[in-house]
Design an enzyme around this catalytic site. Structure first.
Site, PDB file in Angstrom:
ATOM      1  N   ASP A  78     -17.817  75.295-115.553  1.00  0.00           N
ATOM      2  CA  ASP A  78     -17.568  74.066-116.311  1.00  0.00           C
ATOM      3  C   ASP A  78     -17.058  72.972-115.360  1.00  0.00           C
ATOM      4  O   ASP A  78     -16.313  73.272-114.403  1.00  0.00           O
ATOM      5  CB  ASP A  78     -16.514  74.382-117.390  1.00  0.00           C
TER       6      ASP A  78
ATOM      7  N   VAL B 253     -15.208  74.496-126.200  1.00  0.00           N
ATOM      8  CA  VAL B 253     -13.907  74.593-126.868  1.00  0.00           C
ATOM      9  C   VAL B 253     -12.892  75.152-125.876  1.00  0.00           C
ATOM     10  O   VAL B 253     -13.119  76.204-125.283  1.00  0.00           O
ATOM     11  CB  VAL B 253     -13.992  75.514-128.109  1.00  0.00           C
TER      12      VAL B 253
HETATM   13 ZN    ZN Z   1     -15.749  69.037-120.864  1.00  0.00          ZN
END
Ligand code: ZN
Length: 281
Positions: A81, A229
């Site tokens: 990420d 999330v």
């Molecule tokens: Zn993000």
């Protein structure tokens, strides 16, 4: 089983649902996500952010996730990420991540295209799919992400960006925020529709935490295939810990293993809630 993120999201796009991508950075977060996914019989994406690299042994953690994914009876993908550095992307590819996100959203469009293209060329050679972002997700409360400008994604820029960089999925900035919203969420679903008309690849929504269920449902109908999330899960564990420390009579004698198991149990229902919501057609 470990599944290629691209295949997982292609199935979601085809099926009209979205896959939850939970930020993971410990054994408990990984176990909670896989347990919740197995209970719901849905695939899940486990996402390690570059920002956790200083505290998480990336190679060891990837080996752990891949071993637990291999045991799982639902599809599990391992995603990097928000990576800002090429070195982090290479490290993730070498460690067996199934997809990476290169975040060049702080650069202007030309520079973002140039940098992202370089990443997709490398990642695709290794069979790893790539997510990128144009526009920039802003930061709300309790977020663990870098500050973004909140600039929304321009559909024409998105079309050009995808065509030139060959990214596999695109993070669309439509007004969701990293962390919890301060005030009413202002999510531009009409813009999302225009972005979807401009690009054919699966779209990603960052900032799932605190986003109202009906907005999430509409966003999925408008082409969102992956929803990230992080904060809401972290907050659930945090609340558990605070309750435990204030209500348990022998909290100071409690063993860490018990506390961490309790935190995992507290995270699972939040993850289940999102998985259920995203799987709904
Ligand atoms: Zn993000």
């Amino acid at each position: 089983m470990l599944v290629n993120t691209k295949e997982m999201l292609a199935a979601a796009q085809q099926g009209g649902y979205a896959v939850a991508a939970f930020n993971v950075y410990s054994l408990e977060t990984v176990q909670a996500a896989i347990r919740a996914a197995e209970q719901e019989g849905q695939p899940v994406i486990l996402a390690l952010g570059e920002r956790y690299f200083p505290t998480v042994d990336v190679e060891g953690f990837a080996a752990l996730v891949r071993a637990l994914a291999a045991k799982a009876f639902v599809g599990v993908a391992l995603h990097l990420d928000h990576a800002y550095e090429k070195a982090s992307i290479i490290r993730a590819i070498r460690s067996g991540f199934t997809s990476v996100m290169y975040d060049g959203s702080k650069f202007d469009l030309e520079e973002n295209i140039r940098r992202t293209k370089e990443i997709t060329e490398i990642a695709h050679m290794a069979g790893v799919s790539v997510e990128a972002e144009i526009g920039s997700t802003a930061r709300g409360d309790f977020s663990d992400e870098e500050e973004g400008t909140g600039a929304l994604t321009d559909p024409d820029a998105a079309r050009r960006f995808v065509a030139e960089t060959k990214v596999d999925f695109l993070a669309a900035a439509i007004g969701t925020v990293h962390g919890m919203y301060v005030g009413e969420p202002k999510v531009d679903l009409e813009l999302l529709e225009r972005i979807r008309e401009s690009v054919g690849i699966p779209l990603v929504l960052h900032g799932g935490s605190g986003t109202p269920d009906d907005i999430i449902a509409k966003a999925i109908r408008l082409g969102i295939c992956k929803i990230n999330v992080n904060t809401e899960v972290s907050m659930a564990a945090n609340v558990y810990l605070q309750n435990f420390l204030t209500t348990s009579t022998d909290a100071n004698k409690a063993h860490l293993s018990t506390i961490m198991a309790g935190m995992q149990r507290a995270m699972e229902p939040v993850m289940t809630k999102f998985i259920r919501l995203l799987a709904h057609k």
